[in-house]
Design a protein around this motif. Structure first.
Motif, PDB file in Angstrom:
ATOM      1  N   ASP A 438      -0.226  -0.401  -8.978  1.00  0.00           N
ATOM      2  CA  ASP A 438       0.666   0.391  -9.811  1.00  0.00           C
ATOM      3  C   ASP A 438       0.445   1.885  -9.686  1.00  0.00           C
ATOM      4  N   ASP A 439      -0.634   2.289  -9.084  1.00  0.00           N
ATOM      5  CA  ASP A 439      -1.004   3.696  -9.117  1.00  0.00           C
ATOM      6  C   ASP A 439      -0.403   4.505  -7.972  1.00  0.00           C
ATOM      7  N   ILE A 440      -0.118   3.847  -6.862  1.00  0.00           N
ATOM      8  CA  ILE A 440       0.280   4.585  -5.663  1.00  0.00           C
ATOM      9  C   ILE A 440       1.796   4.595  -5.530  1.00  0.00           C
ATOM     10  N   ARG A 441       2.345   5.715  -5.053  1.00  0.00           N
ATOM     11  CA  ARG A 441       3.783   5.856  -4.914  1.00  0.00           C
ATOM     12  C   ARG A 441       4.357   4.837  -3.944  1.00  0.00           C
ATOM     13  N   GLU A 442       5.598   4.398  -4.229  1.00  0.00           N
ATOM     14  CA  GLU A 442       6.229   3.351  -3.441  1.00  0.00           C
ATOM     15  C   GLU A 442       6.523   3.785  -2.007  1.00  0.00           C
ATOM     16  N   ASP A 443       6.687   5.086  -1.774  1.00  0.00           N
ATOM     17  CA  ASP A 443       7.058   5.536  -0.435  1.00  0.00           C
ATOM     18  C   ASP A 443       5.862   5.789   0.472  1.00  0.00           C
ATOM     19  N   THR A 444       4.648   5.492   0.016  1.00  0.00           N
ATOM     20  CA  THR A 444       3.474   5.625   0.867  1.00  0.00           C
ATOM     21  C   THR A 444       3.338   4.395   1.770  1.00  0.00           C
ATOM     22  N   ARG A 445       2.629   4.561   2.865  1.00  0.00           N
ATOM     23  CA  ARG A 445       2.495   3.459   3.818  1.00  0.00           C
ATOM     24  C   ARG A 445       1.804   2.255   3.202  1.00  0.00           C
ATOM     25  N   ILE A 446       0.776   2.501   2.402  1.00  0.00           N
ATOM     26  CA  ILE A 446       0.014   1.384   1.838  1.00  0.00           C
ATOM     27  C   ILE A 446       0.891   0.515   0.947  1.00  0.00           C
ATOM     28  N   MET A 447       1.812   1.137   0.192  1.00  0.00           N
ATOM     29  CA  MET A 447       2.679   0.355  -0.677  1.00  0.00           C
ATOM     30  C   MET A 447       3.834  -0.286   0.089  1.00  0.00           C
ATOM     31  N   GLN A 448       4.293   0.370   1.135  1.00  0.00           N
ATOM     32  CA  GLN A 448       5.327  -0.239   1.973  1.00  0.00           C
ATOM     33  C   GLN A 448       4.779  -1.469   2.685  1.00  0.00           C
ATOM     34  N   ASP A 449       3.520  -1.385   3.108  1.00  0.00           N
ATOM     35  CA  ASP A 449       2.894  -2.559   3.731  1.00  0.00           C
ATOM     36  C   ASP A 449       2.722  -3.682   2.717  1.00  0.00           C
ATOM     37  N   GLN A 450       2.325  -3.308   1.499  1.00  0.00           N
ATOM     38  CA  GLN A 450       2.175  -4.317   0.447  1.00  0.00           C
ATOM     39  C   GLN A 450       3.505  -4.987   0.152  1.00  0.00           C
ATOM     40  N   ALA A 451       4.588  -4.197   0.127  1.00  0.00           N
ATOM     41  CA  ALA A 451       5.920  -4.747  -0.129  1.00  0.00           C
ATOM     42  C   ALA A 451       6.357  -5.680   0.995  1.00  0.00           C
ATOM     43  N   PHE A 452       5.945  -5.400   2.229  1.00  0.00           N
ATOM     44  CA  PHE A 452       6.302  -6.277   3.347  1.00  0.00           C
ATOM     45  C   PHE A 452       5.773  -7.688   3.118  1.00  0.00           C
ATOM     46  N   PHE A 453       4.517  -7.800   2.730  1.00  0.00           N
ATOM     47  CA  PHE A 453       3.932  -9.134   2.536  1.00  0.00           C
ATOM     48  C   PHE A 453       4.537  -9.821   1.319  1.00  0.00           C
ATOM     49  N   GLN A 454       4.757  -9.066   0.250  1.00  0.00           N
ATOM     50  CA  GLN A 454       5.294  -9.698  -0.963  1.00  0.00           C
ATOM     51  C   GLN A 454       6.748 -10.098  -0.791  1.00  0.00           C
ATOM     52  N   ASP A 455       7.551  -9.239  -0.181  1.00  0.00           N
ATOM     53  CA  ASP A 455       8.988  -9.489  -0.100  1.00  0.00           C
ATOM     54  C   ASP A 455       9.384 -10.329   1.109  1.00  0.00           C
ATOM     55  N   GLU A 456       8.687 -10.156   2.223  1.00  0.00           N
ATOM     56  CA  GLU A 456       9.099 -10.819   3.458  1.00  0.00           C
ATOM     57  C   GLU A 456       8.359 -12.130   3.705  1.00  0.00           C
ATOM     58  N   ILE A 457       7.063 -12.158   3.443  1.00  0.00           N
ATOM     59  CA  ILE A 457       6.285 -13.381   3.717  1.00  0.00           C
ATOM     60  C   ILE A 457       6.118 -14.214   2.460  1.00  0.00           C
ATOM     61  N   GLY A 458       5.661 -13.622   1.390  1.00  0.00           N
ATOM     62  CA  GLY A 458       5.503 -14.369   0.143  1.00  0.00           C
ATOM     63  C   GLY A 458       4.515 -13.683  -0.766  1.00  0.00           C
ATOM     64  N   PRO A 459       4.615 -13.886  -2.082  1.00  0.00           N
ATOM     65  CA  PRO A 459       3.680 -13.257  -3.032  1.00  0.00           C
ATOM     66  C   PRO A 459       2.238 -13.621  -2.697  1.00  0.00           C
ATOM     67  N   GLN A 460       1.371 -12.638  -2.760  1.00  0.00           N
ATOM     68  CA  GLN A 460      -0.051 -12.859  -2.475  1.00  0.00           C
ATOM     69  C   GLN A 460      -0.885 -12.927  -3.756  1.00  0.00           C
ATOM     70  N   LEU A 461      -0.318 -12.506  -4.881  1.00  0.00           N
ATOM     71  CA  LEU A 461      -1.031 -12.578  -6.156  1.00  0.00           C
ATOM     72  C   LEU A 461      -0.802 -13.941  -6.794  1.00  0.00           C
ATOM     73  N   SER A 462      -1.680 -14.320  -7.692  1.00  0.00           N
ATOM     74  CA  SER A 462      -1.548 -15.645  -8.310  1.00  0.00           C
ATOM     75  C   SER A 462      -2.158 -15.659  -9.699  1.00  0.00           C
ATOM     76  N   ILE A 463      -1.619 -16.559 -10.523  1.00  0.00           N
ATOM     77  CA  ILE A 463      -2.294 -16.951 -11.765  1.00  0.00           C
ATOM     78  C   ILE A 463      -3.178 -18.137 -11.417  1.00  0.00           C
ATOM     79  N   GLU A 464      -4.439 -18.023 -11.734  1.00  0.00           N
ATOM     80  CA  GLU A 464      -5.405 -19.076 -11.411  1.00  0.00           C
ATOM     81  C   GLU A 464      -5.669 -19.929 -12.642  1.00  0.00           C
TER      82      GLU A 464
END
Length: 839
Positions: A438-464
């Protein structure tokens, strides 16, 4: 204060020598300060939510050693792309800190070989590529279409190693636990970039995972901290030059703020502290606070020099008149930050104590070192305000404000009240919501990469869900396996849940393979996070969804829920399958169940929804679990739960810290003025900036979360600083002149000038945060700037208007013993005819 001044002027060499010695000692520890990001570090060691999260990691392993590298391709299942995947996999495996790598080319499937369970790869490439050409290997393997369909139907691969449409894939790199350090991760990331660099022209690669996020976060934060200090210092220097046109007027304040920052960072390092998103803002705060104190003190020194006092007399007058006021402002500002000690959130607590310490260090340096430096200078004045046009403009504005307060104070108060009502409405729009990323701006590379995995491949976070039967082998009974299947159906009622993985899915896959060898071998056991797989569980996209998590009463009872794939296993079958998995060294089994089969892990994958939604899901699930799964103990945990609980703690801590700070500051005001009415009048302007800040947050859609909660503490500290300077000067002027109106006029003009200048410098210093790559820091910069402006308006307009409106009985002579001043300063300042006070 006079005694302190006489001592300092009597031994200036000793004071300077001690200051230089301590500065030299502070350089080494300050240079060793570390930066880190660790979500668990936000909690006390004995926090129940943290202990549950750590229990999960101890039983089933942690996910903070997994890095992901992904890319897209419209022709993923072709010989060229698979050859690229195989080549990259081998290169990643050769890196010294990598334990294992999973990709499509080494994904495994379960097979039944004459009653024996075995695992084999979909694409069994030989170790020596010269043995067979790629095309010949592919012909011996399953056909490409068969392999593609099998992999896409596997929920343990779809969403993990491959997207559900078969166009994106990922490499999963498991770091050796003993090598998972910041320095090693930096080297690893550099090596990974070197490996993928030759392919960047044809393919865009994305990198993610907790180790990558932590290191990139820290690297970005390190650069920004240096940037904060450099840019803030340059802006402050330029402003000081523009306003005062004096090299000494720049040098003295900057020596104070730089040494303050040095000592604070040294103390932080020596006491085991480190820099993170909250404490990184200590630098601009101390830069601004230190300059503000120095400007007030030097301005008073110059006033005394202009009045005809000698250098020594001016220094003593400065300490006598403003020493106590500056002490009060420092104490109240420090109390505002120190009130965060009541927080249960560790970084908030550390931020509060270190910032409070820094504020008091700034005061000590200002009150001890500044008089000595002033005593050594040969200059008649430090600040040359008359050389800057803006100072003449400031004087005219302050004269007009003094007139408005005297003539239109009722209108001022009415306007302030209407403004507060408007902002009060927007306060109701403020939400409490924080995300994991939540801390890093959406237009940075790190967040764009995070969005790739969540939106294109699948959510990586989970409720355990940690399911505990309470006895050894309790979770491998048939009724428990059926309970897990029913629990999966409950989780799939949540619209945002993408897929659910558990022990029952692994057993079902083995059961189908062992019962019928002719069934399509549709599964592969990826070692990503060491989780197993299944083939015939219902796809989450085909399950009924609701628009919102249904209320407990509306959820279907567990007795009526369909069992996953009609799973029904006997105790003998379960024992047999577990034995076959153990014989094959299926480590993935123990990522789902503990060593004595008492506890199992169930994972519900979902996007980064935010704490507000996660808490709603948590409450509903807890009700259902308590009602329908009473035979086992089920604990909800995971990174998402940890983050959501943190946000709740932030709000609770924030309310308490504000109440404690207001109470403590009110007590100080009561001691200073000895009047309940005066305490009320003095606190109103201090609370106005808090209300306006909250209203601006609601208007602009900024949520209260861990990184933005400290804004209110900063707002209170800054507001109190100006109020005390104004009230302290007003008390002195009232005791000297014996009437409220001339005292308010003099105070507004004499103290208002450094208040406006320090506010301008504060806005410039905090304004540097607006360009941050961290959204929370950007919001902090913008909101603190609005707070500074509203605090200045409240102190210059609302505070004097309150005195004119209510005319409280003000201080007695006995309350202040420092009412003397140079004769020329007893005069009312030169004003237009209509503004001359009537005594």
């Amino acid at each position: 204060m006079q005694r302190l001044g006489q001592f300092l002027l009597a031994a200036p060499g000793s004071v300077i020598a001690l200051f230089l010695f301590l500065t030299a000692l502070a350089i080494y520890p300050a240079s060793r300060i570390q930066t880190d990001f660790n979500l668990e570090g936000f909690f006390p060691e004995d926090d129940p939510v943290l202990l549950q999260f750590e229990e999960l990691g101890e039983e089933f392993g942690e996910d903070d050693t997994v890095m992901l590298i992904g890319f897209s391709s419209d022709s993923l299942f072709t010989s060229d792309v698979l050859e690229l995947i195989r080549s990259l996999t081998q290169q990643f495996e050769s890196l010294p800190t990598i334990q294992s790598v999973q990709s499509l080319t080494n994904a495994r499937k379960i097979e039944n070989n004459d009653g024996f369970l075995s695992f084999s790869e979909y694409f069994p490439y030989p170790q020596d590529k010269s043995e067979l050409e790629t095309q010949e290997i592919l012909e011996k393997a399953e056909t490409m279409e068969q392999a593609r369909n099998s992999i896409l139907e596997d929920p343990f691969l779809a969403g993990t190693l491959i997207s559900k449409d078969g166009r994106q894939t990922a490499f999963v790199l498991n770091i050796e636990p003993g090598e998972n350090t910041y320095a090693n991760r930096n080297l690893l990331i550099d090596e990974i970039y070197k490996i993928i660099e030759p392919h960047q022209q044809e393919t865009t690669f994305h990198t993610s995972g907790i180790p990558y996020y932590r290191n990139q976060y820290v690297n970005m934060l390190n650069k920004e901290i240096i940037g904060y200090i450099a840019i803030s210092s340059v802006l402050i220097i330029l402003l000081l030059w523009y306003l005062y046109r004096s090299m000494w007027g720049i040098l003295f304040p900057m020596i104070i703020v730089w040494s303050t920052l040095l000592f604070t960072i040294a103390i932080m390092q020596l006491t085991g502290g480190y820099l993170e998103i909250m404490s990184s803002t200590i630098a601009p705060i101390l830069l601004c606070v230190g300059v503000a104190d120095a400007i007030h003190m030097i301005s008073k020194y110059d006033d005394a020099r202009v009045s005809g006092c000698s250098r020594k007399e001016s220094i003593l007058e400065m300490l006598t008149t403003l020493g106590l006021a500056t002490l009060m402002t420092s104490i109240t500002t420090a109390i505002g930050f120190a009130s965060l000690l009541s927080s249960s959130v560790v970084p908030m607590k550390k931020f509060g104590i270190y910032t409070a310490a820094g504020v008091m260090i700034a005061y000590l340096i200002t009150i001890v070192v500044l008089p000595v430096m002033l005593g050594k200078t040969k200059k008649q004045k430090i600040f040359h305000q008359e050389r800057a046009v803006v100072n003449h403009w400031i004087n005219r504005v302050l004269e007009r404000i003094a007139l408005i307060n005297r003539l239109y104070h009722n209108r001022v108060l009415l306007g302030a009240g209407l403004m507060l009502l408007l902002f009060g409405y927007f306060i109701s729009e403020v939400d409490v919501n924080g995300r994991v990323f939540d801390d890093i701006r959406e237009d940075t590379r790190i967040m764009q990469d995070q969005a790739f995995f969540q939106d294109e491949i699948g959510p990586q976070l989970s409720i355990e869900l940690l399911v505990n039967s309470g006895k050894p082998e309790g979770m491998i009974q048939p009724e428990r396996i059926q309970e897990l299947a029913r629990l999966e159906q409950v989780l799939l009622q949540i619209p945002e849940v993408d897929r659910v993985l558990g022990l029952h899915t692994l057993l079902q896959e083995v059961h189908e393979v062992m019962q019928d060898a002719d069934l399509p071998q549709a599964a592969a056991l990826p070692q990503i996070a060491n989780l197993p797989k299944t083939t015939n569980l219902p796809k989450t996209t085909n399950l009924p969804k609701t628009t919102n998590l249904p209320q407990t009463a509306n959820l279907p009872q567990t007795a009526n829920l369909s069992q996953t794939a009609n799973l029904s296993l006997t105790e003998a079958e379960i024992a047999q399958y577990l034995l076959l998995l153990e014989v094959n060294n299926a480590d993935e089994l123990f990522r789902l169940i503990d060593f004595d089969y008492q506890k199992v892990r169930l994972r519900a994958f979902l996007p980064d929804l935010g704490s507000e939604r996660i808490n709603e899901i948590k409450v509903e699930l807890e009700d259902i679990l308590a009602r329908d799964f009473q035979d086992v103990t089920i604990t909800l945990t995971g990174t998402t739960i940890l983050s959501a609980d943190l946000t709740d703690k932030i709000v609770y801590s924030l309310l308490w810290s504000i109440l404690i700070a207001v109470a403590a500051i009110s007590l100080i005001m009561a001691m200073l003025f000895r009047s309940v009415i005066m305490v009320a009048i003095s606190m109103i302007p201090n609370l106005i900036p808090l209300l306006i800040t909250a209203g601006v947050m609601g208007l602009s859609g900024v949520d209260i979360k861990p990184s933005t909660a400290v804004i209110f503490t900063i707002a209170l500290g800054i507001a109190v600083d100006d109020s005390i300077h104004f009230l302290s000067r007003f008390r002195i002027e009232y005791l000297r002149r014996g009437a409220m109106q001339p005292a308010l006029t003099v105070t507004t003009i004499k103290t208002g000038r450094p208040m406006m200048i320090t506010s301008l410098i504060l806005i410039a210093g905090f304004g540097t945060l607006i360009n941050s790559d961290f959204t929370s820091t950007t919001m902090m910069g913008a909101l603190v700037c609005s707070t500074i402006f509203s605090a200045l308006v409240a102190d210059l307009l609302v505070l004097p208007s309150l005195f004119y409106r209510f005319r409280p009985r003000i201080f007695s002579q006995s309350l202040h013993s420092d009412a003397s001043e140079p004769p020329s300063d007893r005069r009312t300042p030169s004003l237009p005819v209509e503004m001359h006070p009537t005594l």
